[in-house]
Structures are given as structure tokens and as C-alpha cells.
Scaffold this motif. Sequence first.
Motif, PDB file in Angstrom:
ATOM      1  N   ASP A   1      37.394  27.743 -23.098  1.00 36.40           N
ATOM      2  CA  ASP A   1      37.132  28.585 -24.266  1.00 36.40           C
ATOM      3  C   ASP A   1      36.846  30.018 -23.829  1.00 36.40           C
ATOM      4  O   ASP A   1      37.381  30.971 -24.413  1.00 36.40           O
ATOM      5  N   ASN A   2      36.041  30.186 -22.797  1.00 38.49           N
ATOM      6  CA  ASN A   2      35.721  31.512 -22.282  1.00 38.49           C
ATOM      7  C   ASN A   2      36.970  32.231 -21.779  1.00 38.49           C
ATOM      8  O   ASN A   2      37.160  33.426 -22.028  1.00 38.49           O
ATOM      9  N   ASP A   3      37.830  31.511 -21.078  1.00 36.03           N
ATOM     10  CA  ASP A   3      39.061  32.104 -20.553  1.00 36.03           C
ATOM     11  C   ASP A   3      39.987  32.552 -21.686  1.00 36.03           C
ATOM     12  O   ASP A   3      40.603  33.620 -21.611  1.00 36.03           O
ATOM     13  N   PHE A   4      40.108  31.733 -22.740  1.00 35.80           N
ATOM     14  CA  PHE A   4      40.908  32.137 -23.899  1.00 35.80           C
ATOM     15  C   PHE A   4      40.325  33.396 -24.538  1.00 35.80           C
ATOM     16  O   PHE A   4      41.048  34.320 -24.895  1.00 35.80           O
ATOM     17  N   PHE A   5      39.018  33.435 -24.683  1.00 34.61           N
ATOM     18  CA  PHE A   5      38.373  34.599 -25.282  1.00 34.61           C
ATOM     19  C   PHE A   5      38.669  35.851 -24.457  1.00 34.61           C
ATOM     20  O   PHE A   5      39.002  36.906 -25.010  1.00 34.61           O
ATOM     21  N   ASP A   6      38.554  35.753 -23.130  1.00 34.92           N
ATOM     22  CA  ASP A   6      38.841  36.904 -22.264  1.00 34.92           C
ATOM     23  C   ASP A   6      40.296  37.349 -22.409  1.00 34.92           C
ATOM     24  O   ASP A   6      40.573  38.545 -22.491  1.00 34.92           O
ATOM     25  N   LEU A   7      41.212  36.406 -22.430  1.00 32.62           N
ATOM     26  CA  LEU A   7      42.632  36.723 -22.593  1.00 32.62           C
ATOM     27  C   LEU A   7      42.880  37.403 -23.931  1.00 32.62           C
ATOM     28  O   LEU A   7      43.553  38.427 -24.014  1.00 32.62           O
ATOM     29  N   PHE A   8      42.317  36.852 -24.986  1.00 31.81           N
ATOM     30  CA  PHE A   8      42.518  37.418 -26.317  1.00 31.81           C
ATOM     31  C   PHE A   8      41.881  38.789 -26.434  1.00 31.81           C
ATOM     32  O   PHE A   8      42.406  39.668 -27.108  1.00 31.81           O
ATOM     33  N   GLU A   9      40.745  38.978 -25.778  1.00 29.67           N
ATOM     34  CA  GLU A   9      40.098  40.286 -25.808  1.00 29.67           C
ATOM     35  C   GLU A   9      41.013  41.334 -25.179  1.00 29.67           C
ATOM     36  O   GLU A   9      41.170  42.436 -25.708  1.00 29.67           O
ATOM     37  N   ASP A  10      41.661  40.969 -24.070  1.00 31.47           N
ATOM     38  CA  ASP A  10      42.606  41.884 -23.427  1.00 31.47           C
ATOM     39  C   ASP A  10      43.795  42.177 -24.341  1.00 31.47           C
ATOM     40  O   ASP A  10      44.230  43.328 -24.457  1.00 31.47           O
ATOM     41  N   LEU A  11      44.337  41.144 -24.991  1.00 30.05           N
ATOM     42  CA  LEU A  11      45.469  41.336 -25.903  1.00 30.05           C
ATOM     43  C   LEU A  11      45.065  42.189 -27.103  1.00 30.05           C
ATOM     44  O   LEU A  11      45.831  43.052 -27.546  1.00 30.05           O
TER      45      LEU A  11
END
Length: 121
Positions: free
Chosen positions: A14-24
Amino acid sequence: MKKIDAVMKVFKVDNDFFDLFEDLFDEGLTSIYETFVCLEEVKRCAYVLLDPEVFGSNLSDNLQDVFEDEEEYNEFVLHILANQPDMNEEMDENDILELCMNLADVESERYNTYSKWDDMV
């Protein structure tokens, strides 16, 4: 695998998805969170093992910096174990099956959302 290890892996995803989405999002995909709202379900998969009556449904809101700092990670794990000691037990077949089914549901929704989104762009 111990229950606590599985829960922490779910929270890490979940944290990794959040980081990826934050970058996008920062790169201009401002609707990314609304498009992939299904990924909110990832952290909810942890509640297959966590007792929501002990932690409520917002335990994962306390994860900021947990995966960047080993001491905070260990404190977070100890907090969970202090409040739900059975999380230190090995997962049984039913736990594994239920967790896998929940994660498969989330992945299916993510894939379907991605496919629809990809067709639109």
C-alpha cells in the motif's frame, strides 16, 4: 509466515502504491487517485488478520515514515503485537486463503481499472 509479517507486507505494498501515485500526481496525472480508488482496498486486506475492534480501521494511517526508519518500523510492529499478541503466530491455511482471495479481488479490480484507463488514453 507469521501474521504480523503478512500484515506488514500488505502495508508495504500500500505504501509503495501511494509513493508511486504521489509521483504520478506530481507529474500531472491529477486524477490518478480517483481513477485507481480500488487501491484503497489494499490496506484493508490487512484486516483479514488484524482485529478492527482492537485497532479500528485506520491503523495504516500511522504508517508515515515507518518503512523509511527501522526504529519506527520496529515500534509499529511492537505496538501491533502488544495490542494483538496472536499476530506473532504463524498463519494457518484459512488465514492464507482468505488473505489471498482478498488480494486477488483487489488485483482484479486494479487490472480492470487499468485496462479501462489504458483504453481511454
